[in-house]
Scaffold this active site. Structure first.
Site, PDB file in Angstrom:
ATOM      1  N   HIS A  94       3.131  -5.958  12.571  1.00 51.88           N
ATOM      2  CA  HIS A  94       4.267  -5.418  11.821  1.00 51.88           C
ATOM      3  C   HIS A  94       4.278  -3.910  12.023  1.00 51.88           C
ATOM      4  CE1 HIS A  94       7.324  -5.038   8.675  1.00 51.88           C
ATOM      5  NE2 HIS A  94       6.661  -3.940   8.306  1.00 51.88           N
ATOM      6  N   CYS A  95       5.413  -3.385  12.469  1.00 55.02           N
ATOM      7  CA  CYS A  95       5.534  -1.949  12.739  1.00 55.02           C
ATOM      8  C   CYS A  95       6.385  -1.299  11.650  1.00 55.02           C
ATOM      9  CB  CYS A  95       6.174  -1.722  14.111  1.00 55.02           C
ATOM     10  SG  CYS A  95       6.391   0.023  14.528  1.00 55.02           S
ATOM     11  N   MET A  96       5.773  -0.418  10.877  1.00 47.27           N
ATOM     12  CA  MET A  96       6.518   0.206   9.785  1.00 47.27           C
ATOM     13  C   MET A  96       7.584   1.164  10.307  1.00 47.27           C
ATOM     14  SD  MET A  96       3.939   3.038   8.169  1.00 47.27           S
ATOM     15  CE  MET A  96       3.464   4.527   9.069  1.00 47.27           C
ATOM     16  N   ASN A  99      10.428  -0.861  10.709  1.00 42.10           N
ATOM     17  CA  ASN A  99      10.599  -1.691   9.514  1.00 42.10           C
ATOM     18  C   ASN A  99      10.886  -3.145   9.902  1.00 42.10           C
ATOM     19  OD1 ASN A  99      10.655  -2.173   6.755  1.00 42.10           O
ATOM     20  ND2 ASN A  99      12.851  -1.737   6.565  1.00 42.10           N
ATOM     21  N   ASN A 100      10.119  -3.630  10.846  1.00 41.94           N
ATOM     22  CA  ASN A 100      10.330  -4.977  11.364  1.00 41.94           C
ATOM     23  C   ASN A 100       9.027  -5.477  11.980  1.00 41.94           C
ATOM     24  OD1 ASN A 100      11.639  -7.330  12.072  1.00 41.94           O
ATOM     25  ND2 ASN A 100      12.927  -6.407  13.651  1.00 41.94           N
TER      26      ASN A 100
END
Length: 245
Positions: A94-96, A99-100
């Protein structure tokens, strides 16, 4: 709604950072180095604008593209995203910053984003360093201005080193047809195999070129296009080393 993914401080920070780097690279450093009205200045500004535009487009694709959930009525060996509790196909992480989650359907877009971001930061770093070296500090230099130039140079070089390292990591993963999660699972599997006197090979590693085409596509001209994903299938069946034996 997918648009709600933009309502995030990290996503907003990316827009601010991209805008700041673009502004200082074009309207401060290129202008002071060779001048935007010169042919060299126009060319440098055009090249950097092209890279920054591709970076922004890839970023938007990453934010808006669904990572790929489990098909209805199908229960495979999947990974669940800790951030969303959603079961994803080929979950990487998950890549902040987007945001996905990064999964089966948007992994190519993510890698292309990292590539364009690394190239943009490298170009801005080169422009910043060249401008700093050639500037006549004896006549135009001041303490705050020198500090600004140094901080910009450190920032752009730091961005390139960070993004370049991330790009290298994902190139390694692509060449072995692994996700980040699968890589750490493979390390443990290799350790267990070694303890029992056996060798381990990732079952989905079908050769470097084939691995690359599975992620980026069979057409090399479309490798760096984040929306060229017609080669991506349902995420259920993948070629294995057994298929080649």
């Amino acid at each position: 709604m997918k648009g709600k993914r933009f309502l995030s401080i990290p996503v907003f920070s990316v827009f601010l950072l991209l805008g700041f780097v673009y502004y200082v690279a074009v309207f401060v450093f290129i202008e002071n180095w060779v001048g935007l009205q010169s042919s060299a200045g126009s060319l440098n500004a055009l090249i950097f604008t092209f890279l920054a535009s591709l970076c922004l487009f890839s970023f938007l694709v990453c934010v808006l593209t669904d990572p790929g959930g489990i098909p209805p009525a199908y229960v495979p060996d999947f990974e669940a995203s800790e951030a969303t509790d959603q079961a994803l196909m080929k979950s990487d992480h998950h890549c902040m910053w987007i945001n996905n989650c990064v999964g089966h359907r948007n992994y190519k877009a993510f890698v292309v984003l990292v590539f364009y971001a690394a190239m943009s930061s490298l170009y801005s770093a080169v422009v910043t360093i060249c401008c700093t070296i050639e500037k006549d500090w004896h006549y135009s230099g001041s303490g705050p201005l020198k500090l600004f130039y140094i901080l910009c140079g450190v920032m752009t070089v730091g961005l390139f080193l960070t993004l370049g390292t991330l790009l290298g990591w994902h190139i390694f993963l692509i060449s072995h047809n692994m996700t980040t999660i699968e890589r750490y699972d493979a390390i443990r599997a290799a350790w267990l195999a070694k303890k029992s006197g056996q060798s381990y090979r990732h079952p989905f590693d079908v050769g470097v070129y084939k691995n690359i085409t599975l992620i980026l596509g069979p057409n090399m001209l479309k490798w760096l296009c984040p929306t060229a994903v017609s080669h991506i299938k349902d995420g259920i069946n993948f070629p294995t080393t057994r298929d080649n034996s």
